[in-house]
Scaffold this motif. Structure first.
Motif, short mmCIF file in Angstrom:
data_model
loop_
_atom_site.label_atom_id
_atom_site.label_comp_id
_atom_site.label_asym_id
_atom_site.label_seq_id
_atom_site.Cartn_x
_atom_site.Cartn_y
_atom_site.Cartn_z
N GLY A 261 0.62 -1.62 0.30
CA GLY A 261 -0.04 0.11 -0.16
C GLY A 261 1.01 0.78 0.35
O GLY A 261 2.07 1.41 -0.91
N THR A 262 0.84 1.76 1.13
CA THR A 262 1.38 3.32 0.84
C THR A 262 2.63 3.07 2.39
O THR A 262 3.29 4.00 2.63
CB THR A 262 0.75 4.19 1.59
N GLN A 263 2.72 2.29 3.06
CA GLN A 263 3.88 2.17 4.28
C GLN A 263 4.46 0.51 4.02
O GLN A 263 4.57 -0.57 3.23
CB GLN A 263 2.40 1.46 5.54
N PRO A 264 6.04 1.23 4.83
CA PRO A 264 6.52 -0.30 4.83
C PRO A 264 6.42 -0.97 5.88
O PRO A 264 6.23 -0.88 7.47
CB PRO A 264 7.93 0.82 5.07
N ILE A 265 6.13 -2.86 5.36
CA ILE A 265 5.45 -3.45 6.68
C ILE A 265 7.21 -4.08 7.33
O ILE A 265 8.10 -3.89 7.14
CB ILE A 265 4.78 -3.96 5.55
N ARG A 266 6.05 -4.93 8.44
CA ARG A 266 7.42 -5.22 9.55
C ARG A 266 7.06 -6.33 9.44
O ARG A 266 5.97 -6.90 9.72
CB ARG A 266 7.26 -4.30 10.62
N VAL A 267 7.55 -7.39 10.12
CA VAL A 267 7.26 -9.03 9.49
C VAL A 267 8.20 -9.63 10.89
O VAL A 267 10.04 -9.87 10.58
CB VAL A 267 7.67 -10.40 8.32
N SER A 268 7.56 -10.26 11.67
CA SER A 268 8.33 -11.21 12.81
C SER A 268 8.13 -12.58 12.46
O SER A 268 6.41 -12.52 12.69
CB SER A 268 8.52 -10.88 13.45
N PRO A 269 9.23 -13.42 13.09
CA PRO A 269 8.31 -14.93 13.90
C PRO A 269 6.87 -14.86 14.74
O PRO A 269 6.89 -13.89 15.33
CB PRO A 269 9.49 -15.30 13.89
N SER A 270 5.84 -15.39 14.02
CA SER A 270 4.61 -15.52 14.85
C SER A 270 5.41 -16.23 16.61
O SER A 270 5.68 -17.41 16.37
CB SER A 270 3.29 -16.34 14.33
N LYS A 271 4.58 -15.50 17.52
CA LYS A 271 4.44 -16.52 19.33
C LYS A 271 3.38 -16.97 18.89
O LYS A 271 2.94 -18.33 19.57
CB LYS A 271 4.87 -16.01 19.74
N THR A 272 2.52 -16.99 18.21
CA THR A 272 1.19 -17.70 18.26
C THR A 272 -0.14 -18.20 16.91
O THR A 272 0.61 -17.44 16.25
CB THR A 272 0.10 -17.06 19.32
N PRO A 273 -0.28 -19.16 17.46
CA PRO A 273 -1.07 -19.61 15.93
C PRO A 273 -2.41 -19.03 15.61
O PRO A 273 -3.35 -18.75 16.29
CB PRO A 273 -1.31 -20.73 16.54
N VAL A 274 -2.40 -18.93 14.13
CA VAL A 274 -3.68 -18.39 13.65
C VAL A 274 -4.72 -19.60 13.75
O VAL A 274 -4.63 -21.11 13.21
CB VAL A 274 -3.83 -18.35 12.04
N ARG A 275 -6.21 -19.59 15.19
CA ARG A 275 -6.86 -19.97 15.13
C ARG A 275 -8.16 -19.58 14.01
O ARG A 275 -8.43 -19.11 14.35
CB ARG A 275 -6.91 -20.76 16.71
N PRO A 276 -8.70 -21.18 14.20
CA PRO A 276 -10.22 -21.41 12.68
C PRO A 276 -11.10 -20.33 13.88
O PRO A 276 -11.19 -21.09 15.03
CB PRO A 276 -9.90 -22.16 12.38
N ARG A 277 -11.88 -20.07 13.39
CA ARG A 277 -12.66 -19.18 14.07
C ARG A 277 -13.50 -20.37 13.81
O ARG A 277 -14.12 -21.06 13.44
CB ARG A 277 -13.27 -18.66 13.29
N LEU A 278 -14.17 -20.26 15.39
CA LEU A 278 -15.22 -20.70 15.86
C LEU A 278 -15.94 -19.98 15.40
O LEU A 278 -16.84 -19.30 15.40
CB LEU A 278 -15.25 -21.25 17.20
N PRO A 279 -17.07 -21.81 14.49
CA PRO A 279 -18.84 -20.38 13.75
C PRO A 279 -19.85 -20.36 15.37
O PRO A 279 -19.52 -20.48 16.20
CB PRO A 279 -19.75 -22.19 13.55
N ARG A 280 -20.30 -19.15 15.18
CA ARG A 280 -21.32 -18.99 16.04
C ARG A 280 -22.22 -19.43 16.19
O ARG A 280 -23.39 -19.99 15.44
CB ARG A 280 -21.41 -17.19 15.76
#
Length: 292
Positions: A269-288
């Motif tokens: 976009g218009t910003q320089p991004i910063r990327v680092s290793p994640s300490k948390t997983p991306v858990r699937p969203r539970l169905p409502r």
């Protein structure tokens, strides 16, 4: 109480009639008069006993204006005590938080000039000789030797011993070690990996910050897929307070996540991004749950 009062009146009337009747002989009048007086006194005593048991502060005995003023006074006193208690509790919580933060700072060292190839695990292993390491965070651009880290120990002795490791070669550069001026912001433990599968997910996930708010989730996905590889899951987050957004990007393979670390500083976009290793997983969203 009304029945007793009526009995008192009837007894009084009967007593008066008996005393004033001219047709009765004196002996009979005297006996009846004595009996009437005894009955009258008995009723009076019963009435006094009933009245003595009444509550003088009951609603029907207190003027409404006085009762309203008294109720307001009690309520105001209670509110003052409650506010004083809450303010005292907040002050105690604030002092306790500051004390814990200051104690955490004393157990933390600041490490700079970290080689871009040094991982948090390797850095923690270096300082483990000084004491038990409870947390280690590497920050900064992974391309730069100006990367820095915070290492927190279980006690102050470990932090003081760690200062002696300044100048130790780690990778291609000697690290600098100084007392820290800040504490490490703890990660919410509910977000940390809970199983071996989630730890493996973390190895395939990167944490991306400083994302332009005009960039969509599809834009982020296309950016990383074109540069690194297939994205299996992506979570783009933001709010009305911060001027930029963050994202957790999970790839199909760990090699793609390693490549994504090289995207720090690139424009999205218009910003320089910063990327680092994640300490948390991306858990699937539970169905409502379905609403009734």
């Amino acid at each position: 109480m009304a029945a007793v009062a009526q009995n008192v009146v009837n007894s009084d009337d009967q007593f008066t009639k008996n005393c004033n009747s001219p047709t009765q002989n004196s002996e009979t009048d005297t006996n009846k008069s004595s009996d009437s007086k005894s009955e009258f006194q008995k009723n009076i005593n019963e009435l006094a006993d009933i009245l003595s048991k009444l509550n003088p502060w009951a609603k029907e005995f207190i003027p409404s204006s006085f009762r309203l003023k008294n109720d307001q006074s009690v309520q105001n006193n209670f509110s003052k005590r409650r506010n004083t208690f809450n303010q005292g509790r907040r002050r105690m919580n604030g002092r306790s938080f500051r004390a814990q933060r200051e104690e955490s700072i004393r157990r933390t060292v600041y490490v700079s000039d970290i080689d871009q190839h040094v991982t948090e695990e390797r850095l923690a292993a270096l300082f483990s000789s000084c004491g038990q390491v409870v947390d280690c965070r590497i920050c900064g651009d992974p391309h730069s030797v100006l990367r820095f880290a915070f290492v927190e120990f279980a006690d102050e002795h470990g932090a003081r011993a760690a200062l002696s490791l300044g100048g130790t070669m780690l990778g291609y550069y000697p690290v600098r070690v100084l007392p820290s001026k800040t504490a490490i912001l703890p990660v919410n433990p509910t977000f940390l990996p809970r199983s071996e599968d989630e730890r493996e997910m973390c190895a395939r996930t990167v944490y991306c910050t400083n994302i332009d708010k005009k960039v969509s989730q599809l834009d982020v996905k296309n950016f990383f897929e074109s540069a690194c590889g297939e994205v299996s899951r992506l979570r783009l987050l933001g709010d009305n307070v911060h001027s930029t957004r963050i994202a957790f990007v999970e790839f199909d393979i760990a090699e793609s996540a390693i490549m994504a670390l090289n995207c720090s500083g690139m424009i999205l976009g218009t910003q320089p991004i910063r990327v680092s290793p994640s300490k948390t997983p991306v858990r699937p969203r539970l169905p409502r749950p379905a609403s009734n």
